[in-house]
Design an enzyme around this catalytic site. Structure first.
Site, PDB file in Angstrom:
ATOM      1  N   ALA A   1       0.831  -1.211   0.000  1.00  0.00           N
ATOM      2  CA  ALA A   1       0.000   0.000   0.000  1.00  0.00           C
ATOM      3  C   ALA A   1       0.863   1.258   0.000  1.00  0.00           C
ATOM      4  O   ALA A   1       0.467   2.290  -0.543  1.00  0.00           O
ATOM      5  CB  ALA A   1      -0.917  -0.001   1.219  1.00  0.00           C
ATOM      6  N   THR A   2       2.034   1.180   0.596  1.00  0.00           N
ATOM      7  CA  THR A   2       2.928   2.337   0.594  1.00  0.00           C
ATOM      8  C   THR A   2       3.245   2.733  -0.840  1.00  0.00           C
ATOM      9  O   THR A   2       3.228   3.914  -1.206  1.00  0.00           O
ATOM     10  CB  THR A   2       4.218   2.005   1.378  1.00  0.00           C
ATOM     11  OG1 THR A   2       3.856   1.739   2.735  1.00  0.00           O
ATOM     12  CG2 THR A   2       5.218   3.137   1.322  1.00  0.00           C
TER      13      THR A   2
ATOM     14  N   ASN B   1      -6.089   3.544  10.773  1.00  0.00           N
ATOM     15  CA  ASN B   1      -5.381   2.375  11.305  1.00  0.00           C
ATOM     16  C   ASN B   1      -5.241   2.401  12.822  1.00  0.00           C
ATOM     17  O   ASN B   1      -5.116   1.367  13.459  1.00  0.00           O
ATOM     18  CB  ASN B   1      -3.999   2.242  10.646  1.00  0.00           C
ATOM     19  CG  ASN B   1      -3.278   3.555  10.511  1.00  0.00           C
ATOM     20  OD1 ASN B   1      -3.771   4.490   9.883  1.00  0.00           O
ATOM     21  ND2 ASN B   1      -2.118   3.647  11.131  1.00  0.00           N
TER      22      ASN B   1
ATOM     23  N   GLN C   1      -7.353  -0.399   5.691  1.00  0.00           N
ATOM     24  CA  GLN C   1      -7.965  -0.908   6.928  1.00  0.00           C
ATOM     25  C   GLN C   1      -9.466  -1.174   6.760  1.00  0.00           C
ATOM     26  O   GLN C   1     -10.142  -1.529   7.725  1.00  0.00           O
ATOM     27  CB  GLN C   1      -7.736   0.077   8.085  1.00  0.00           C
ATOM     28  CG  GLN C   1      -6.273   0.303   8.437  1.00  0.00           C
ATOM     29  CD  GLN C   1      -5.603  -0.918   9.074  1.00  0.00           C
ATOM     30  OE1 GLN C   1      -6.275  -1.860   9.512  1.00  0.00           O
ATOM     31  NE2 GLN C   1      -4.284  -0.920   9.129  1.00  0.00           N
TER      32      GLN C   1
ATOM     33  N   HIS D   1      -1.543  -8.012   3.024  1.00  0.00           N
ATOM     34  CA  HIS D   1      -1.177  -8.538   4.351  1.00  0.00           C
ATOM     35  C   HIS D   1      -2.068  -8.019   5.480  1.00  0.00           C
ATOM     36  O   HIS D   1      -1.953  -8.466   6.624  1.00  0.00           O
ATOM     37  CB  HIS D   1       0.309  -8.302   4.653  1.00  0.00           C
ATOM     38  CG  HIS D   1       0.695  -6.905   5.007  1.00  0.00           C
ATOM     39  ND1 HIS D   1       0.888  -6.509   6.299  1.00  0.00           N
ATOM     40  CD2 HIS D   1       0.956  -5.823   4.254  1.00  0.00           C
ATOM     41  CE1 HIS D   1       1.266  -5.230   6.326  1.00  0.00           C
ATOM     42  NE2 HIS D   1       1.305  -4.794   5.088  1.00  0.00           N
TER      43      HIS D   1
ATOM     44  N   THR E   1       8.833  -7.977 -13.100  1.00  0.00           N
ATOM     45  CA  THR E   1       8.251  -9.313 -13.206  1.00  0.00           C
ATOM     46  C   THR E   1       7.151  -9.489 -12.166  1.00  0.00           C
ATOM     47  O   THR E   1       7.327  -9.105 -11.007  1.00  0.00           O
ATOM     48  CB  THR E   1       9.350 -10.375 -13.006  1.00  0.00           C
ATOM     49  OG1 THR E   1      10.350 -10.138 -13.999  1.00  0.00           O
ATOM     50  CG2 THR E   1       8.808 -11.784 -13.154  1.00  0.00           C
TER      51      THR E   1
ATOM     52  N   CYS F   1       4.741   1.559  11.779  1.00  0.00           N
ATOM     53  CA  CYS F   1       5.758   2.322  11.054  1.00  0.00           C
ATOM     54  C   CYS F   1       6.325   3.439  11.907  1.00  0.00           C
ATOM     55  O   CYS F   1       7.392   3.958  11.660  1.00  0.00           O
ATOM     56  CB  CYS F   1       5.171   2.922   9.788  1.00  0.00           C
ATOM     57  SG  CYS F   1       4.287   1.709   8.837  1.00  0.00           S
TER      58      CYS F   1
END
Ligand code: PLP
Length: 400
Positions: free
Chosen positions: A71-72, A153, A181, A203, A239, A326
């Site tokens: 997502a970053t 979050n 979220q 994730h 890839t 983070c």
């Protein structure tokens, strides 16, 4: 006993997801873009996964979903693309974000601010919510983008993205929402309201780490961040992460199947757990439950540093958080608590518990016992709690 209550940071990979991914490491390992059977045997799995991802967010075929590494990346991409397409070219000079976006939005907004773009940081109100009126008031004829997350979050607060999207449409401004979220916790349907870009990450909904996505409505622009080969229609070279994409597809399908469970059973467990936590004197939760995702509690224990509480919890085998993973290496006060105007002594006391569909009642019962003991121990050695004036120890009166 080990208890994982940090599901807003990341989740365990659902065993069905893992099983679906496994063949793509040592059996079907071909590069999907090659011209042989090793490549083509990856295609059905990829196609199936993409269909599940489109279905999961109700994206129509004509819109795009590009796969990213997280997502970053998706958040960076939207902002940097807006910078290249609108700001650098002089078409527009302004973007709007909420002040409690994830660091991957805030830091990127600050970066393009340093490149000359004006940025408005919308405040949140005392319930930890963004007021759509503040969006309306901030839009100018030079605004290129509004970016407001769907669910926060830290608090789990659900932001009024439908109303904000409508305001953006009215003013012809692009609207991006970070739905990291929201997926798997509340219904996400990109056709049910106006949204141009939407970010998600596997994730956070029991998929693997290292794979995320960016939804983009038909006709919107996106300048590539990663130039190279023709993967993802040339939008994002590199890839394909075949196993990751297959895993994200399965995780999306599972998350949608489990949505009712999340919104009823997980919510009920969370509410009962929260009731128990709030029985401890001088505790304080920011956003009302019905305005939160079903799995999240951000709670303050007056007189106790959030990090001290985490220490006691961790020693008892319980994983929780003081907020965004983070940001958790610096011992700063919780930005959401600061944004709602909590006094300094409360701002450092926030602890986040985030449940998942794997959380059990037994785990929560155990956690309550551990929290009670930790509160007793830590308040016993807390000078700020011991010397707080009477009446100052009791809840809401001390914040504004
Ligand atoms: N946005 C929100 C709201 C998040 O909670 C997170 C993760 O904490 C991210 C973005 C970043 O996600 P990723 O780890 O996929 O980069």
């Amino acid at each position: 006993m080990r208890v994982y209550l940090d599901n807003n940071a990341t989740t365990l990979v659902d065993p069905h997801v893992f099983a679906e991914m496994e063949p793509y490491f040592v059996q079907k390992y071909g590069n999907p873009n090659s011209l042989h059977s090793f490549a083509s045997e990856t295609h059905p799995g990829l196609k199936d996964a993409m269909e599940k991802i489109y279905a999961g967010i109700h994206a129509p075929k004509e819109d795009s979903v590009v796969i990213t590494s997280c997502a970053t990346e998706s958040n960076n991409w939207v902002f940097k693309s807006i910078y290249f397409e609108y700001i650098l070219t002089g078409r527009k000079n302004h973007i709007i974000v909420s002040e409690v976006e994830h660091p991957s939005v805030i830091a990127t907004a600050k970066f393009i601010e340093s490149m000359g773009c004006k940025v408005t940081y919308l405040p949140i109100n005392h319930e930890g919510l963004v007021d759509p009126q503040t969006v309306r008031d901030s839009i100018t004829s030079k605004t290129a983008l509004v970016s407001v997350m769907w669910a926060n979050n830290e608090t789990g607060a659900i932001f009024p993205v439908e109303e904000i999207g409508a305001i953006c449409a009215e003013h012809n401004v692009l609207f991006h929402t970070d739905a990291v979220q929201a997926i798997g916790k509340i219904p996400v349907d990109v056709q049910s309201f106006n949204v141009d870009y939407l970010t998600f990450s596997a994730h956070k909904f029991h998929g693997p780490k290292g794979v995320g996505g960016l939804y983009m409505k038909k006709g919107r622009e996106l300048s590539p961040l990663l130039h190279g080969g023709s993967q993802m229609g040339g939008y994002r070279s590199g890839t394909l992460n075949v196993a990751g994409i297959v895993g994200m597809g399965k995780a999306m399908e599972q998350a949608i199947d489990a949505l009712d469970f999340e919104m009823t059973d997980v919510r009920e467990m969370r509410d009962a757990f929260e009731d128990e936590l709030l029985k401890i004197p001088d505790t304080f939760v920011v956003t009302p439950r019905e305005k939160r995702t079903p799995n999240t509690i951000l709670i303050s224990f007056r007189g106790i540093e959030g990090e001290s509480m985490l220490w006691d919890l961790n020693r008892a085998g319980i994983g929780a958080s003081t907020g965004s993973a983070c940001a958790s290496e610096d011992l700063e006060s919780n930005p959401v608590m600061e944004a709602i105007g909590a006094e300094a002594d409360l701002a450092h006391t926030a602890v986040r518990f985030s449940l998942s569909r794997y959380t059990t009642q037994e785990e929560l019962d155990y956690t309550i016992e551990v929290v009670r003991k930790a509160v007793e121990r830590l308040r016993g050695i807390s000078s700020s709690y011991a010397y707080a004036p009477e009446g100052h120890k009791s809840g809401l009166d001390t914040h504004h």
